[in-house]
Scaffold this active site. Sequence first.
Site, PDB file in Angstrom:
ATOM      1  N   MET A  56      -6.865-101.105   0.621  1.00 34.01           N
ATOM      2  CA  MET A  56      -7.859-100.164   0.103  1.00 34.01           C
ATOM      3  C   MET A  56      -7.465 -99.765  -1.309  1.00 34.01           C
ATOM      4  SD  MET A  56     -10.229 -99.734   2.381  1.00 34.01           S
ATOM      5  CE  MET A  56     -11.102 -98.543   1.368  1.00 34.01           C
ATOM      6  N   MET A  68     -17.670 -96.377  10.401  1.00 29.55           N
ATOM      7  CA  MET A  68     -16.918 -95.114  10.296  1.00 29.55           C
ATOM      8  C   MET A  68     -17.295 -94.206  11.461  1.00 29.55           C
ATOM      9  SD  MET A  68     -17.376 -94.300   6.267  1.00 29.55           S
ATOM     10  CE  MET A  68     -17.251 -95.593   5.017  1.00 29.55           C
ATOM     11  N   HIS A 102     -15.226-103.924   8.758  1.00 27.53           N
ATOM     12  CA  HIS A 102     -14.139-103.022   8.361  1.00 27.53           C
ATOM     13  C   HIS A 102     -14.246-101.755   9.204  1.00 27.53           C
ATOM     14  CE1 HIS A 102     -12.295-100.420   4.875  1.00 27.53           C
ATOM     15  NE2 HIS A 102     -11.511-100.493   5.936  1.00 27.53           N
ATOM     16  N   MET A 147     -13.236 -98.319  10.150  1.00 26.17           N
ATOM     17  CA  MET A 147     -12.550 -97.069   9.764  1.00 26.17           C
ATOM     18  C   MET A 147     -12.756 -96.077  10.895  1.00 26.17           C
ATOM     19  SD  MET A 147     -13.668 -97.198   5.803  1.00 26.17           S
ATOM     20  CE  MET A 147     -14.925 -98.401   6.213  1.00 26.17           C
ATOM     21  N   ASP A 197     -10.724-103.448  -1.538  1.00 28.48           N
ATOM     22  CA  ASP A 197     -11.947-102.726  -1.189  1.00 28.48           C
ATOM     23  C   ASP A 197     -11.921-101.347  -1.826  1.00 28.48           C
ATOM     24  OD1 ASP A 197     -14.199-101.685   0.012  1.00 28.48           O
ATOM     25  OD2 ASP A 197     -13.393-101.724   2.056  1.00 28.48           O
ATOM     26  N   SER A 248     -20.636-104.850   0.121  1.00 25.92           N
ATOM     27  CA  SER A 248     -20.600-103.827   1.164  1.00 25.92           C
ATOM     28  C   SER A 248     -21.986-103.217   1.291  1.00 25.92           C
ATOM     29  CB  SER A 248     -19.589-102.738   0.807  1.00 25.92           C
ATOM     30  OG  SER A 248     -19.872-101.576   1.563  1.00 25.92           O
ATOM     31  N   HIS A 268     -19.771-107.462   4.013  1.00 30.38           N
ATOM     32  CA  HIS A 268     -18.813-106.429   4.412  1.00 30.38           C
ATOM     33  C   HIS A 268     -19.559-105.259   5.061  1.00 30.38           C
ATOM     34  CE1 HIS A 268     -14.876-104.429   4.028  1.00 30.38           C
ATOM     35  NE2 HIS A 268     -15.548-103.327   3.753  1.00 30.38           N
TER      36      HIS A 268
HETATM   37  C1  DX5 Z   1     -15.104 -97.312   1.487  1.00 30.43           C
HETATM   38  C2  DX5 Z   1     -15.586 -98.620   2.043  1.00 30.43           C
HETATM   39  C3  DX5 Z   1     -15.972 -99.583   1.003  1.00 30.43           C
HETATM   40  C4  DX5 Z   1     -17.086 -99.132   0.100  1.00 30.43           C
HETATM   41  C5  DX5 Z   1     -16.907 -99.778  -1.227  1.00 30.43           C
HETATM   42  O1  DX5 Z   1     -14.449 -96.589   2.446  1.00 30.43           O
HETATM   43  O2  DX5 Z   1     -14.579 -99.213   2.827  1.00 30.43           O
HETATM   44  O3  DX5 Z   1     -16.273-100.849   1.576  1.00 30.43           O
HETATM   45  O4  DX5 Z   1     -18.363 -99.432   0.580  1.00 30.43           O
HETATM   46  O5  DX5 Z   1     -17.834 -99.247  -2.113  1.00 30.43           O
HETATM   47  P1  DX5 Z   1     -17.602 -99.317  -3.656  1.00 30.43           P
HETATM   48  O6  DX5 Z   1     -17.594-100.749  -4.042  1.00 30.43           O
HETATM   49  O7  DX5 Z   1     -18.771 -98.569  -4.218  1.00 30.43           O
HETATM   50  O8  DX5 Z   1     -16.292 -98.627  -3.960  1.00 30.43           O
HETATM   51 ZN    ZN Z   2     -14.913-101.335   3.440  1.00 22.51          ZN
END
Ligand code: DX5
Ligand code: ZN
Length: 218
Positions: free
Chosen positions: A133, A33, A62, A64, A171, A6, A29
């Site tokens: 998640m 947001m 992804h 959000m 994730d 990510s 990834h």
């Molecule tokens: C959180 C994201 C993740 C995040 C994961 O809302 O969707 O993709 O970047 O980061 P780590 O691996 O640090 O939990």
């Molecule tokens: Zn994510």
Amino acid sequence: MQIAPSILNADLANLAAEVARVPSAELLHFDVMDNHFVPNMTLGLPVVESLMKHTDKPMDIHLMIEDADTWAPQYAEAGCYSVTFHVEAAKAPIRLARELRKLGSRAAMALKPATPIEPYADMLTELDMVLLMTVEPGFGGQKFLDLVLPKLRRTRELVKRTGQEIWIEVDGGISLETIERAADAGADVFVAGTAVYRADNPDEMVNALRAKATAVQH
Ligand code: DX5
Ligand code: ZN
């Protein structure tokens, strides 16, 4: 077993260079947001499109965001390999999944930790991937929620029953400490932000994570 770093936890001012640091990764990834669906804001379509000119890696988007029905197809049109919308945000998840596939992208649906999988059992065949998640969405660097593991096992069972090859992605909080538990419970795609980009050698970490996941017997 696939690893998707990510870029949320990378140096966002040097995205092209950061992506080049993980040549062994299967997917990239990308967390979008909107400060409505989650209390944080990152980057959107123009940045994804620019980044795609600097890498051949498949983009695992992804979303959000609240207005997934409007935005998700635009990422598919842009050529993103996989587009994930949140079921809590989508107004018409089946229509949206079909639209994504029609546009040539893999269709994926994400569930927050407290959202059950069972109501969606009958629509799994509309999907190429389910994202569970393992932290509350919004930020990198949070602690892996073990309470999601039973849902992960149930999701793997439901996927098996479809007889189709539907990936299950986890994730949030994935690291060398947690990846085996997630693999054992049925995940086959692993997002890792902090673990990869805070490592001295991000690409070595990608390979170490995959090795741990692959060693788990299903
Ligand atoms: C959180 C994201 C993740 C995040 C994961 O809302 O969707 O993709 O970047 O980061 P780590 O691996 O640090 O939990
Ligand atoms: Zn994510």
